[in-house]
Enzyme design. Structure first.
Site, short mmCIF file in Angstrom:
data_model
loop_
_atom_site.label_atom_id
_atom_site.label_comp_id
_atom_site.label_asym_id
_atom_site.label_seq_id
_atom_site.Cartn_x
_atom_site.Cartn_y
_atom_site.Cartn_z
N CYS A 275 0.78 -1.26 -0.07
CA CYS A 275 0.14 -0.08 0.15
C CYS A 275 0.76 1.16 -0.18
O CYS A 275 0.83 2.13 -0.92
CB CYS A 275 -0.86 -0.08 1.35
SG CYS A 275 -2.36 -1.36 1.02
N1 LIG Z 1 -2.61 -5.96 1.98
C1 LIG Z 1 -3.18 -4.61 2.74
O1 LIG Z 1 -2.94 -4.26 3.66
C2 LIG Z 1 -4.24 -3.84 1.87
C3 LIG Z 1 -4.88 -2.93 2.81
C4 LIG Z 1 -5.78 -1.85 2.25
C5 LIG Z 1 -5.78 -2.07 0.79
N2 LIG Z 1 -5.42 -2.92 0.14
C6 LIG Z 1 -5.60 -2.88 -1.46
O2 LIG Z 1 -6.56 -4.18 -1.47
C7 LIG Z 1 -6.30 -4.67 -2.99
C8 LIG Z 1 -5.83 -6.17 -2.64
O3 LIG Z 1 -4.64 -6.33 -1.91
P1 LIG Z 1 -4.22 -7.73 -1.16
O4 LIG Z 1 -3.18 -7.34 -0.21
O5 LIG Z 1 -5.52 -8.45 -0.70
O6 LIG Z 1 -3.67 -8.51 -2.38
P2 LIG Z 1 -3.35 -9.97 -2.56
O7 LIG Z 1 -2.28 -10.08 -3.51
O8 LIG Z 1 -3.04 -10.50 -1.09
O9 LIG Z 1 -4.44 -10.87 -2.96
C9 LIG Z 1 -5.01 -10.59 -4.11
C10 LIG Z 1 -5.85 -11.94 -4.57
O10 LIG Z 1 -6.32 -11.67 -5.81
C11 LIG Z 1 -6.20 -12.78 -6.54
N3 LIG Z 1 -6.48 -12.64 -7.98
C12 LIG Z 1 -5.89 -11.85 -8.79
N4 LIG Z 1 -6.50 -11.78 -10.04
C13 LIG Z 1 -7.81 -12.23 -9.79
C14 LIG Z 1 -8.86 -12.25 -10.29
N5 LIG Z 1 -8.88 -11.75 -11.62
N6 LIG Z 1 -9.67 -12.86 -10.02
C15 LIG Z 1 -9.70 -13.55 -8.88
N7 LIG Z 1 -8.86 -13.37 -8.01
C16 LIG Z 1 -7.83 -12.83 -8.49
C17 LIG Z 1 -4.69 -13.23 -6.16
O11 LIG Z 1 -4.54 -14.72 -6.78
C18 LIG Z 1 -4.70 -13.06 -4.69
O12 LIG Z 1 -5.04 -14.02 -4.11
C19 LIG Z 1 -5.09 -4.04 -3.48
O13 LIG Z 1 -5.66 -3.03 -4.35
C20 LIG Z 1 -4.46 -3.34 -2.30
O14 LIG Z 1 -3.99 -2.11 -2.74
C21 LIG Z 1 -4.53 -3.99 0.76
#
Ligand SMILES: NC(=O)c1ccc[n+]([C@@H]2O[C@H](COP(=O)([O-])OP(=O)(O)OC[C@H]3O[C@@H](n4cnc5c(N)ncnc54)[C@H](O)[C@@H]3O)[C@@H](O)[C@H]2O)c1
Length: 442
Positions: A275
């Protein structure tokens, strides 16, 4: 419109709305679990079959989500996961939680959002609410998602609803979680906002409504830019204090006694995670599209991205005092995850520090209770973490605390280390004791 909207509101109120969460990572898994826990039939959609299978076996792979809870919800038939996206058609509420990385050029990469939205578009039907949770630039929901769904014959607010709600989850935080972090929700229209607010109100304690999806998108970027800029400020202060011979941490602790107008931020070896290093670029990219230069964001990035170099300078300086060159020295890195109590290596500054030390000829090893192996991109090398012992610590010419996991006994570490570079103030309780001479703090 009235019928679709009322029907969705009724389904939410009776917990009969069927939930679909696309992307079961750090954000999506806790979210789908929260809906399942609140009584909704909840289905996760993943491209990674291993993750979907783990959920269906009742196993969690995210530290903040307990396997016991996942097992219970799967057994109760409230939670399951699939790689079959045709099942999106049966869902009433679909929430997108896929990654939003940057391209090599540091421009937003919304290809994961597009891929997920294409699947949703293919099965879109009347009575569905789509919510985007992935962090993105203001306008994505209005300008990218809405046109895709409008390409179908379905009408916004008559047939389907569309909103944005930023995810604020803080992995490793045992005080704040999906349920008790206030949820900001903005629909592309007031009717969409109404339905999305109702959906989240069923699972979280507090919902804050915004007048548009753009405001909700910008809100998330403000929050993370605020952090990046303030961390940049204290990182610059840390380098300045080092030059002036003043203890940065003591300065911040003193300033933090002011009961108003000051909020403490702390320096560190650099920013990491999915992030804080990335999100401000989503805002500055959008600004550039409108001929606006976001100068604070550029400056914060410049300062923050130099921190690994500063840590290497502290190592060099410390070894120099011991009449040792970096070349050939044994350096033990303590903690490589980007922050304490998690296993997430994304953008971790530890990687840059290790690569820089290796380039100077150091023999680098690491210990991290959460991360058994790391991958260094520069030379495509995999390194296994090592176990700690009195010998391992005392044989290192220099120990560098990069991530201050709670599981480590810093008193013991300090006792056995010849030289300790503390980038996290993990040894604060020891300062003033005999050991202070061998500690260099950021
Ligand atoms: N990790 C954090 O602390 C956090 C906090 C706030 C916001 N975010 C935001 O949330 C979003 C997700 O982040 P995250 O940390 O959960 O990512 P992550 O990589 O942990 O998880 C994303 C998941 O999506 C899956 N994926 C990818 N493409 C896909 C598709 N087309 N269909 C279905 N699944 C798919 C991946 O396999 C993965 O398991 C991002 O935009 C991030 O900026 C993350």
């Amino acid at each position: 419109m009235a019928n679709s909207k009322q029907s969705l509101l009724d389904k939410i109120a009776s917990r009969s709305a069927r939930i679909g969460v696309v992307g079961l990572g750090y954000v999506g898994l806790p979210l789908v679990v929260e809906f399942a826990r609140s009584g909704f039939d909840s289905l996760g959609f993943e491209v990674d079959a291993g993750k979907a299978e783990a959920i269906n076996r009742g196993e969690s792979y995210i530290p903040d989500t307990s396997t016991q809870l996942v097992t219970e919800l799967v057994a109760a038939k409230k939670l399951s996961a699939t790689t079959d996206f045709t099942a999106l058609k049966d869902r009433d509420i679909i929430i997108i939680c896929v990654p939003t990385p940057l391209r090599k050029t540091k421009d937003p990469d919304v290809s994961f959002i597009l891929a997920a939205s294409e699947k949703i578009q293919a099965t879109l039907r009347p009575g569905q609410l789509i919510i985007l949770e992935s962090t993105t630039y203001p306008g994505t929901t209005d300008e990218v998602l809405r046109p895709m769904f409008d390409e179908t014959d379905l009408k916004l607010d008559e047939d389907y609803f569309l909103a944005f709600s930023p995810e604020r989850v803080d992995p490793g935080n045992d005080k704040f979680n999906t349920r008790n972090i206030p949820k900001v929700v903005g629909g592309v229209t007031p009717a969409s906002t109404d339905v999305a607010v109702a959906a989240y109100s069923a699972i979280v304690e507090s919902v804050h409504r915004t007048s548009s999806a753009r405001v909700a998108e910008a809100c998330k970027l403000l929050e993370n830019t605020f952090r990046a800029v303030n961390i940049g400020l204290v990182n610059e202060l840390a380098q300045l204090c080092h030059t002036l011979g003043i203890d940065t941490w003591e300065v911040i602790a003193a300033a933090a006694t002011k009961p108003f107008g000051f909020m403490p931020f702390y320096p560190g070896p650099g920013i990491g995670g999915h992030c804080i290093p990335l999100d401000p670029h989503y805002l500055s990219w959008k600004a550039r599209m409108h001929g606006f230069e976001a100068r604070f964001i550029s400056l914060a990035e410049e300062v923050n991205s130099r921190m690994p170099e500063h840590v290497v300078e502290l190592v060099t300086m410390g070894l120099n005092k011991h009449r040792k060159p970096v070349n050939g020295s044994k350096i033990l890195i303590m903690g490589v995850a980007y922050k304490p109590e998690i296993d997430d290596m994304r953008e971790s500054p530890a990687l840059a520090i290790i690569e820089k030390l290796q380039k100077l000829g150091a023999e680098v090893s690491y210990h991290d209770p959460y991360v058994p192996e790391i991958h260094l991109e520069a030379n495509d090398e995999h390194i296994q973490g090592i176990d700690l012992s009195d010998e391992v610590v005392s044989n290192a010419d220099c120990v560098v605390i990069v991530t201050d996991h709670k599981k480590i006994d810093y008193g013991w570490l300090t006792r056995y280390a010849q030289l300790l570079i503390d980038t996290r103030n993990a040894t604060r309780a020891l300062v003033g004791e005999r050991v202070a001479g061998k500690i260099i703090r950021l």
